[in-house]
Design a protein around this motif. Structure first.
Motif, PDB file in Angstrom:
ATOM      1  N   MET A 128       0.967  -1.054  -0.257  1.00  0.00           N
ATOM      2  CA  MET A 128       0.037  -0.161  -0.414  1.00  0.00           C
ATOM      3  C   MET A 128       0.901   1.098  -0.116  1.00  0.00           C
ATOM      4  SD  MET A 128      -2.143   1.360   2.594  1.00  0.00           S
ATOM      5  CE  MET A 128      -3.860  -0.001   2.577  1.00  0.00           C
ATOM      6  N   ASP A 129       0.906   2.390  -0.851  1.00  0.00           N
ATOM      7  CA  ASP A 129       1.002   3.124  -1.429  1.00  0.00           C
ATOM      8  C   ASP A 129       0.873   4.119  -0.224  1.00  0.00           C
ATOM      9  OD1 ASP A 129      -0.522   4.632  -2.402  1.00  0.00           O
ATOM     10  OD2 ASP A 129       0.490   4.466  -3.937  1.00  0.00           O
ATOM     11  N   THR A 144      -0.608   7.491  -0.241  1.00  0.00           N
ATOM     12  CA  THR A 144      -1.902   7.901  -0.969  1.00  0.00           C
ATOM     13  C   THR A 144      -3.206   6.086  -0.592  1.00  0.00           C
ATOM     14  OG1 THR A 144      -2.423   7.009  -2.448  1.00  0.00           O
ATOM     15  CG2 THR A 144      -1.130   9.121  -2.433  1.00  0.00           C
ATOM     16  N   GLY A 145      -2.677   5.145  -0.300  1.00  0.00           N
ATOM     17  CA  GLY A 145      -3.268   3.879   0.873  1.00  0.00           C
ATOM     18  C   GLY A 145      -3.945   2.996  -1.058  1.00  0.00           C
ATOM     19  N   ASP A 146      -3.629   3.835  -2.476  1.00  0.00           N
ATOM     20  CA  ASP A 146      -3.581   1.936  -2.916  1.00  0.00           C
ATOM     21  C   ASP A 146      -2.808   0.988  -3.055  1.00  0.00           C
ATOM     22  OD1 ASP A 146      -5.624   3.999  -4.473  1.00  0.00           O
ATOM     23  OD2 ASP A 146      -3.866   5.668  -5.239  1.00  0.00           O
ATOM     24  N   VAL A 147      -3.116   0.646  -3.372  1.00  0.00           N
ATOM     25  CA  VAL A 147      -2.901  -0.973  -3.375  1.00  0.00           C
ATOM     26  C   VAL A 147      -3.026  -1.848  -4.173  1.00  0.00           C
ATOM     27  CG1 VAL A 147      -3.850  -3.520  -2.330  1.00  0.00           C
ATOM     28  CG2 VAL A 147      -4.479  -1.798  -0.947  1.00  0.00           C
ATOM     29  N   ALA A 148      -1.314  -2.507  -4.840  1.00  0.00           N
ATOM     30  CA  ALA A 148      -0.755  -3.154  -5.804  1.00  0.00           C
ATOM     31  C   ALA A 148      -0.391  -3.988  -5.939  1.00  0.00           C
ATOM     32  CB  ALA A 148      -0.080  -1.703  -7.074  1.00  0.00           C
ATOM     33  N   SER A 206      -1.363  -4.756 -10.317  1.00  0.00           N
ATOM     34  CA  SER A 206      -2.574  -5.333 -10.536  1.00  0.00           C
ATOM     35  C   SER A 206      -3.391  -4.761  -9.073  1.00  0.00           C
ATOM     36  CB  SER A 206      -3.394  -6.543 -11.158  1.00  0.00           C
ATOM     37  OG  SER A 206      -2.777  -7.196  -9.593  1.00  0.00           O
ATOM     38  N   GLN A 207      -4.670  -4.550  -9.192  1.00  0.00           N
ATOM     39  CA  GLN A 207      -4.918  -3.468  -7.235  1.00  0.00           C
ATOM     40  C   GLN A 207      -6.304  -4.833  -6.926  1.00  0.00           C
ATOM     41  OE1 GLN A 207      -6.421  -0.020  -8.962  1.00  0.00           O
ATOM     42  NE2 GLN A 207      -4.953   0.583  -8.285  1.00  0.00           N
ATOM     43  N   THR A 231      -8.556  -6.675  -4.118  1.00  0.00           N
ATOM     44  CA  THR A 231      -9.345  -6.568  -2.511  1.00  0.00           C
ATOM     45  C   THR A 231      -9.075  -7.374  -1.683  1.00  0.00           C
ATOM     46  OG1 THR A 231     -10.864  -5.653  -4.401  1.00  0.00           O
ATOM     47  CG2 THR A 231     -11.598  -6.461  -1.732  1.00  0.00           C
ATOM     48  N   PRO A 281      -0.530   1.690   4.897  1.00  0.00           N
ATOM     49  CA  PRO A 281       0.232   2.959   4.385  1.00  0.00           C
ATOM     50  C   PRO A 281       1.526   2.978   4.378  1.00  0.00           C
ATOM     51  CG  PRO A 281      -1.582   4.368   5.204  1.00  0.00           C
ATOM     52  CD  PRO A 281      -1.474   3.384   5.865  1.00  0.00           C
TER      53      PRO A 281
END
Length: 178
Positions: A101-102, A104-108, A124-125, A127, A135
């Motif tokens: 998780m970066d 900013t809260g984006d998961v990849a 890909s992201q 769930t 973060p």
């Protein structure tokens, strides 16, 4: 004639020969079905335990390292097959992913490897369960599946046994793939 029929019926009603055989014929199929069902359940539970152990061991091996090389990944995937033995390893699939998780809260997905299934696409992201990642952190995600072929299909049918295991890296914030 009527008297002889009445005497015959009275003797027949009082005759107890063969009662045990009739009772056995009524109970035996139920007992055999119960026995086979218990065997089937114990085999399925044994496979389920092996699948759980494989997922746990793989995640633990990956989380202990800070950089995973191709050779290490091959050894870990081979070890997972050894864990599932003596069950059919052709029915066994494993996917190992590093997810981060970066800030900013984006998961990849950072990287992913698999045997018996497809690896996740880098970037890909997926769930994940809520609260699993923070973060700036990553997690090792191991997915294991076993296509269980029931020996007595008539009782339970075939089904898939699946397990997911999540562990945080121990040596660094992210386990890199070399």
């Amino acid at each position: 004639m009527i008297r002889s029929a009445r005497t015959f019926l009275r003797r027949l009603g009082g005759n107890r020969d063969g009662v045990s055989a009739v009772e056995f014929a009524l109970i035996a199929p139920v007992m055999v079905l119960l026995y086979l069902g218990m065997v089937e359940i114990s085999l399925a539970l044994s496979v389920d335990r092996k699948v759980t152990n494989a997922a746990s061991a793989i995640a633990d091996l990956i989380a202990q390292d800070d950089v995973i090389t191709d050779g290490e990944m091959i050894n870990i995937l081979n070890a997972s097959r050894a864990i599932i033995a003596p069950y059919d390893t052709d029915q066994f699939a494993v996917r190992i992913s590093s997810v981060s998780m970066d800030l900013t809260g984006d998961v990849a997905v950072d990287w992913s490897d698999a045997r018996g299934t497809l690896a996740r696409a880098e970037g890909s992201q997926p769930t994940l369960p809520a609260g699993l990642l923070n973060p700036g952190r990553s997690i090792i995600w191991v997915e294991v599946a076993y296509a269980y072929d029931a020996p007595f299909r008539e009782i339970t049918g075939d089904f898939n046994i699946e397990e997911e295991f999540f562990l945080r890296p121990r040596q660094s914030l992210v386990v890199s793939r070399d």
